[in-house]
Design a protein around this motif. Structure first.
Motif, PDB file in Angstrom:
ATOM      1  N   ASP A 129       0.832  -1.202   0.000  1.00 62.66           N
ATOM      2  CA  ASP A 129       0.000   0.000   0.000  1.00 62.66           C
ATOM      3  C   ASP A 129       0.870   1.256   0.000  1.00 62.66           C
ATOM      4  O   ASP A 129       0.567   2.229  -0.700  1.00 62.66           O
ATOM      5  CB  ASP A 129      -0.922   0.002   1.224  1.00 62.66           C
ATOM      6  CG  ASP A 129      -1.935   1.135   1.170  1.00 62.66           C
ATOM      7  OD1 ASP A 129      -2.881   1.043   0.365  1.00 62.66           O
ATOM      8  OD2 ASP A 129      -1.773   2.118   1.930  1.00 62.66           O
ATOM      9  N   ASP A 130       1.962   1.234   0.763  1.00 63.97           N
ATOM     10  CA  ASP A 130       2.891   2.370   0.752  1.00 63.97           C
ATOM     11  C   ASP A 130       3.470   2.572  -0.645  1.00 63.97           C
ATOM     12  O   ASP A 130       3.617   3.702  -1.120  1.00 63.97           O
ATOM     13  CB  ASP A 130       4.049   2.128   1.724  1.00 63.97           C
ATOM     14  CG  ASP A 130       3.633   2.164   3.178  1.00 63.97           C
ATOM     15  OD1 ASP A 130       2.567   2.725   3.489  1.00 63.97           O
ATOM     16  OD2 ASP A 130       4.391   1.620   4.014  1.00 63.97           O
ATOM     17  N   ARG A 133       0.860   4.112  -2.913  1.00 62.66           N
ATOM     18  CA  ARG A 133       0.665   5.532  -2.563  1.00 62.66           C
ATOM     19  C   ARG A 133       1.777   6.364  -3.181  1.00 62.66           C
ATOM     20  O   ARG A 133       1.539   7.440  -3.742  1.00 62.66           O
ATOM     21  CB  ARG A 133       0.643   5.704  -1.038  1.00 62.66           C
ATOM     22  CG  ARG A 133       0.529   7.147  -0.570  1.00 62.66           C
ATOM     23  CD  ARG A 133       0.329   7.210   0.939  1.00 62.66           C
ATOM     24  NE  ARG A 133       1.422   6.578   1.661  1.00 62.66           N
ATOM     25  CZ  ARG A 133       2.541   7.205   2.041  1.00 62.66           C
ATOM     26  NH1 ARG A 133       2.706   8.501   1.759  1.00 62.66           N
ATOM     27  NH2 ARG A 133       3.482   6.579   2.707  1.00 62.66           N
ATOM     28  N   TYR A 136       1.257   6.657  -6.900  1.00 65.07           N
ATOM     29  CA  TYR A 136       0.241   7.674  -7.218  1.00 65.07           C
ATOM     30  C   TYR A 136       0.882   9.051  -7.263  1.00 65.07           C
ATOM     31  O   TYR A 136       0.674   9.823  -8.214  1.00 65.07           O
ATOM     32  CB  TYR A 136      -0.887   7.667  -6.181  1.00 65.07           C
ATOM     33  CG  TYR A 136      -1.727   8.922  -6.280  1.00 65.07           C
ATOM     34  CD1 TYR A 136      -2.627   9.084  -7.330  1.00 65.07           C
ATOM     35  CD2 TYR A 136      -1.568   9.975  -5.372  1.00 65.07           C
ATOM     36  CE1 TYR A 136      -3.362  10.259  -7.467  1.00 65.07           C
ATOM     37  CE2 TYR A 136      -2.297  11.148  -5.501  1.00 65.07           C
ATOM     38  CZ  TYR A 136      -3.191  11.290  -6.554  1.00 65.07           C
ATOM     39  OH  TYR A 136      -3.894  12.455  -6.706  1.00 65.07           O
ATOM     40  N   HIS A 137       1.662   9.371  -6.248  1.00 64.60           N
ATOM     41  CA  HIS A 137       2.195  10.732  -6.150  1.00 64.60           C
ATOM     42  C   HIS A 137       3.204  11.055  -7.236  1.00 64.60           C
ATOM     43  O   HIS A 137       3.331  12.219  -7.627  1.00 64.60           O
ATOM     44  CB  HIS A 137       2.809  10.959  -4.766  1.00 64.60           C
ATOM     45  CG  HIS A 137       1.798  11.250  -3.713  1.00 64.60           C
ATOM     46  ND1 HIS A 137       1.080  12.417  -3.688  1.00 64.60           N
ATOM     47  CD2 HIS A 137       1.357  10.512  -2.653  1.00 64.60           C
ATOM     48  CE1 HIS A 137       0.244  12.405  -2.653  1.00 64.60           C
ATOM     49  NE2 HIS A 137       0.388  11.263  -2.015  1.00 64.60           N
ATOM     50  N   TRP A 307      -5.950  -0.383  -5.964  1.00 67.52           N
ATOM     51  CA  TRP A 307      -5.712   0.737  -5.054  1.00 67.52           C
ATOM     52  C   TRP A 307      -6.560   1.933  -5.452  1.00 67.52           C
ATOM     53  O   TRP A 307      -6.757   2.221  -6.630  1.00 67.52           O
ATOM     54  CB  TRP A 307      -4.228   1.093  -5.104  1.00 67.52           C
ATOM     55  CG  TRP A 307      -3.774   2.051  -4.057  1.00 67.52           C
ATOM     56  CD1 TRP A 307      -3.435   1.774  -2.770  1.00 67.52           C
ATOM     57  CD2 TRP A 307      -3.588   3.462  -4.226  1.00 67.52           C
ATOM     58  NE1 TRP A 307      -3.043   2.915  -2.112  1.00 67.52           N
ATOM     59  CE2 TRP A 307      -3.129   3.965  -2.984  1.00 67.52           C
ATOM     60  CE3 TRP A 307      -3.758   4.340  -5.298  1.00 67.52           C
ATOM     61  CZ2 TRP A 307      -2.843   5.312  -2.792  1.00 67.52           C
ATOM     62  CZ3 TRP A 307      -3.482   5.679  -5.105  1.00 67.52           C
ATOM     63  CH2 TRP A 307      -3.027   6.150  -3.876  1.00 67.52           C
ATOM     64  N   ARG A 309      -7.149   5.990  -5.479  1.00 69.33           N
ATOM     65  CA  ARG A 309      -6.462   7.284  -5.351  1.00 69.33           C
ATOM     66  C   ARG A 309      -7.210   8.181  -4.364  1.00 69.33           C
ATOM     67  O   ARG A 309      -8.389   7.947  -4.062  1.00 69.33           O
ATOM     68  CB  ARG A 309      -6.373   7.965  -6.715  1.00 69.33           C
ATOM     69  CG  ARG A 309      -7.700   8.410  -7.272  1.00 69.33           C
ATOM     70  CD  ARG A 309      -7.568   8.993  -8.681  1.00 69.33           C
ATOM     71  NE  ARG A 309      -8.877   9.316  -9.214  1.00 69.33           N
ATOM     72  CZ  ARG A 309      -9.498  10.496  -9.054  1.00 69.33           C
ATOM     73  NH1 ARG A 309      -8.899  11.457  -8.389  1.00 69.33           N
ATOM     74  NH2 ARG A 309     -10.684  10.725  -9.575  1.00 69.33           N
TER      75      ARG A 309
END
Length: 312
Positions: A129-130, A133, A136-137, A307, A309
């Protein structure tokens, strides 16, 4: 086109031609206004990435002595560009221009800059999950921005989710391809719990004795990339024909990077994986056929299990 805009477009075109042959090839499939705006957005993304990583148009990452100062510069110049000020840096002026032309949400710009902040702080994911994330960024939000450049409404969450998925697929492919290069630069984007599962000690990912185990994780990254790539294809019915053609070409070209990493196994990091000019042309042709038949993906492909956003 004003003289100032024409100059920014030329510089942005040169930036993408030198910085990413894959994206440059796909961008030619857009109609002219979309193509120019895609170049302008790319120029800003590339410039920020180069500043943050001590690169020159995507060259090898170097360790920078002043990551927080560089991050502050990115934030300051981006804010000034979005406020309509001339920054003196063509790539940041390109951001201001494209943001004004398509009403680019400020939250997306901030989210990308947050990705550079993660790297400036020495980010390393603990869990999958990290990792997502982070992806995404640094890439998923670029997919969202590109969708807006292509005419998608910022309120069309479903299509933006699919656009984000393509960015995630690209970044997962990048991470799979660059495990060795990242290790050389003192970085690791493999989740710590994955490394623990494989009994690979921190900082030893490229030791020959662990190469078979890292190959398992390379394949896992490639599989995740392919899942997000498949999801992204389901968003193309919302795009114009030419935009869908460009997106599907980019998906295929970059998807092949992940697939080649998986195919090579333990040798995936001996020589950098890339797609040839013939491969790119092949995907341009295949993507044209796919774009014409993209209606078959309308409503297809659940995102269940993928996942999510951030929502604004």
């Amino acid at each position: 086109m004003s003289a100032d805009r024409a100059a920014l477009v030329r510089q942005a075109r040169d930036s993408i031609a030198k910085g990413s042959k894959s994206f440059a090839a796909a961008s030619r499939l857009f109609d002219r206004p979309t193509r120019e705006r895609a170049w302008l957005l790319y120029a800003w993304c590339r410039r920020c990435d180069d500043l943050a990583d001590g690169q020159d148009l995507g060259s090898a990452i170097t360790v920078v002595d002043d990551p927080q100062a560089r991050l502050a510069m990115i934030r300051d110049l981006s804010a000034r560009a979005l406020a309509g000020e001339a920054t003196g840096d063509p790539a940041f002026d390109a951001l201001g221009m494209v943001a004004a032309e398509v009403a680019l949400p400020r939250a997306f710009v901030d989210d990308l800059i947050a990705g550079f902040a993660l790297d400036a702080d020495g980010f390393s994911p603990r869990t999958e999950d990290d990792l997502l994330r982070y992806c995404y960024h640094v890439a998923g939000v670029v997919g969202c921005m590109m969708a807006v450049v292509m005419g998608v409404s910022p309120d069309d969450r479903a299509t933006l989710d699919r656009a984000c998925d393509l960015g995630l697929a690209f970044q997962l492919a990048n991470i799979a391809r660059d495990i060795g290069e990242d290790d050389a630069a003192g970085r690791c984007y493999l989740p710590q719990d994955w490394l623990g599962e494989m009994d690979v000690p921190p900082g030893e990912t490229m030791r020959p004795v662990y190469r078979p185990r890292i190959a398992v994780l390379g394949r896992r990254l490639a599989e995740r990339a392919q899942a997000y790539e498949a999801s992204a294809r389901a968003g193309t019915p919302a795009l114009s024909l030419r935009s869908a053609w460009a997106v599907l070409a980019a998906a295929g070209i970059y998807g092949d990077i992940a697939r080649e990493v998986a195919r090579r196994g333990e040798t995936a990091w001996d020589v950098r994986v890339f797609t040839t000019k013939a491969d790119k042309l092949g995907w341009v042709a295949k993507a044209g056929v796919q774009a014409l038949g993209r209606g078959r993906w309308n409503g297809a492909g659940s995102r269940m299990g993928l996942w999510q956003r951030p929502r604004y």
